[in-house]
Design a protein around this motif. Sequence first.
Motif, PDB file in Angstrom:
ATOM      1  N   ASP A   1      23.841  26.593  47.568  1.00  0.00           N
ATOM      2  CA  ASP A   1      24.557  25.980  46.449  1.00  0.00           C
ATOM      3  C   ASP A   1      23.578  25.070  45.721  1.00  0.00           C
ATOM      4  O   ASP A   1      22.363  25.215  45.882  1.00  0.00           O
ATOM      5  N   GLU A   2      24.074  24.118  44.960  1.00  0.00           N
ATOM      6  CA  GLU A   2      23.180  23.279  44.152  1.00  0.00           C
ATOM      7  C   GLU A   2      22.315  22.353  45.002  1.00  0.00           C
ATOM      8  O   GLU A   2      21.263  21.891  44.542  1.00  0.00           O
TER       9      GLU A   2
ATOM     10  N   ILE B   1      22.412  40.360  45.608  1.00  0.00           N
ATOM     11  CA  ILE B   1      21.592  39.405  44.864  1.00  0.00           C
ATOM     12  C   ILE B   1      21.517  38.107  45.666  1.00  0.00           C
ATOM     13  O   ILE B   1      22.108  37.993  46.741  1.00  0.00           O
TER      14      ILE B   1
ATOM     15  N   HIS C   1      23.571  32.416  46.568  1.00  0.00           N
ATOM     16  CA  HIS C   1      24.246  31.373  45.793  1.00  0.00           C
ATOM     17  C   HIS C   1      24.722  31.912  44.450  1.00  0.00           C
ATOM     18  O   HIS C   1      25.769  31.478  43.943  1.00  0.00           O
ATOM     19  N   ILE C   2      24.006  32.885  43.894  1.00  0.00           N
ATOM     20  CA  ILE C   2      24.437  33.496  42.633  1.00  0.00           C
ATOM     21  C   ILE C   2      25.624  34.415  42.883  1.00  0.00           C
ATOM     22  O   ILE C   2      26.619  34.392  42.146  1.00  0.00           O
ATOM     23  N   ALA C   3      25.528  35.214  43.949  1.00  0.00           N
ATOM     24  CA  ALA C   3      26.640  36.111  44.284  1.00  0.00           C
ATOM     25  C   ALA C   3      27.912  35.323  44.577  1.00  0.00           C
ATOM     26  O   ALA C   3      29.007  35.693  44.125  1.00  0.00           O
TER      27      ALA C   3
ATOM     28  N   GLU D   1      27.706  41.798  45.606  1.00  0.00           N
ATOM     29  CA  GLU D   1      26.466  42.113  44.892  1.00  0.00           C
ATOM     30  C   GLU D   1      25.230  41.813  45.746  1.00  0.00           C
ATOM     31  O   GLU D   1      25.151  40.751  46.386  1.00  0.00           O
TER      32      GLU D   1
ATOM     33  N   SER E   1      24.863  39.292  51.357  1.00  0.00           N
ATOM     34  CA  SER E   1      25.018  39.711  49.965  1.00  0.00           C
ATOM     35  C   SER E   1      24.751  41.209  49.889  1.00  0.00           C
ATOM     36  O   SER E   1      23.706  41.670  50.334  1.00  0.00           O
TER      37      SER E   1
ATOM     38  N   ALA F   1      28.718  32.276  43.542  1.00  0.00           N
ATOM     39  CA  ALA F   1      29.232  31.660  42.320  1.00  0.00           C
ATOM     40  C   ALA F   1      29.973  32.681  41.463  1.00  0.00           C
ATOM     41  O   ALA F   1      31.025  32.376  40.885  1.00  0.00           O
ATOM     42  N   ARG F   2      29.460  33.896  41.406  1.00  0.00           N
ATOM     43  CA  ARG F   2      30.105  34.944  40.605  1.00  0.00           C
ATOM     44  C   ARG F   2      31.457  35.343  41.178  1.00  0.00           C
ATOM     45  O   ARG F   2      32.324  35.807  40.452  1.00  0.00           O
TER      46      ARG F   2
END
Length: 233
Positions: A127-128, A82, A85-87, A80, A43, A89-90
């Motif tokens: 992930d989730e 970050i 998993h957030i990067a 990004e 990331s 998903a974005r």
Amino acid sequence: MSALSLFVAGTDTEIGKTFVSCALLHGFARTGLRAAAMKPIASGAVMRDGMLHNEDADQLDAAATVALPPDMRTPFMMREPIAPHIAAAREGIALDIGRIVDAHREASTLADIVVVEGVGGFRVPLDETHDTADLAVALNVPVVLVVGMRLGCISHALLTAEAIASRGLTLAGWVANRVDPNMLYPDENIATLKQRIAAPLLGVIPHLTSRDAARAADHLDVRTLLDTLHLKD
């Protein structure tokens, strides 16, 4: 014959996983091994010369003696800096562990040893339902733990070692990396960890202002690590 391999985990982010991974690569090269490196998930990337570049991945490339294709070295790279998993998903990316396992299998045919650097700490979500511990299990390789020597490192290190063991993985050794040059009583902290971690201390890397991975390799016992990896193999 497949290459030896190891997974470099950390007690936290920004504690020197890449630095220690590069030092290990230099150490392996000094023993005559063809050493490759993977940073499967990264990331924080910028476009340069028509390609996304991540600083950690570039450092691994520079230290390795076997160059892997970028999509094999880093199957997933997000822009990004970050949590992955957030990067992902974005950017609409699914962090597929199976794809990383396939890339690792290919890399293992090209080198004598493959150093796989994790992302963040040992249990960073992907992930989730999955995290980087699941990735280490899927790769099924021994783990080297990088302990960033700073206040709070004892608990972080012991919790991570416990998490590694709970997944049925082999902790091949750990490295004490002096990230905080002003830490009080570092030797006493290291002595406590030696008593409580059931794996060899592979070295203590002093705080190097130049962040020279080749110099850091002078402080690592790669022979002991290789003996452990051969026994596991």
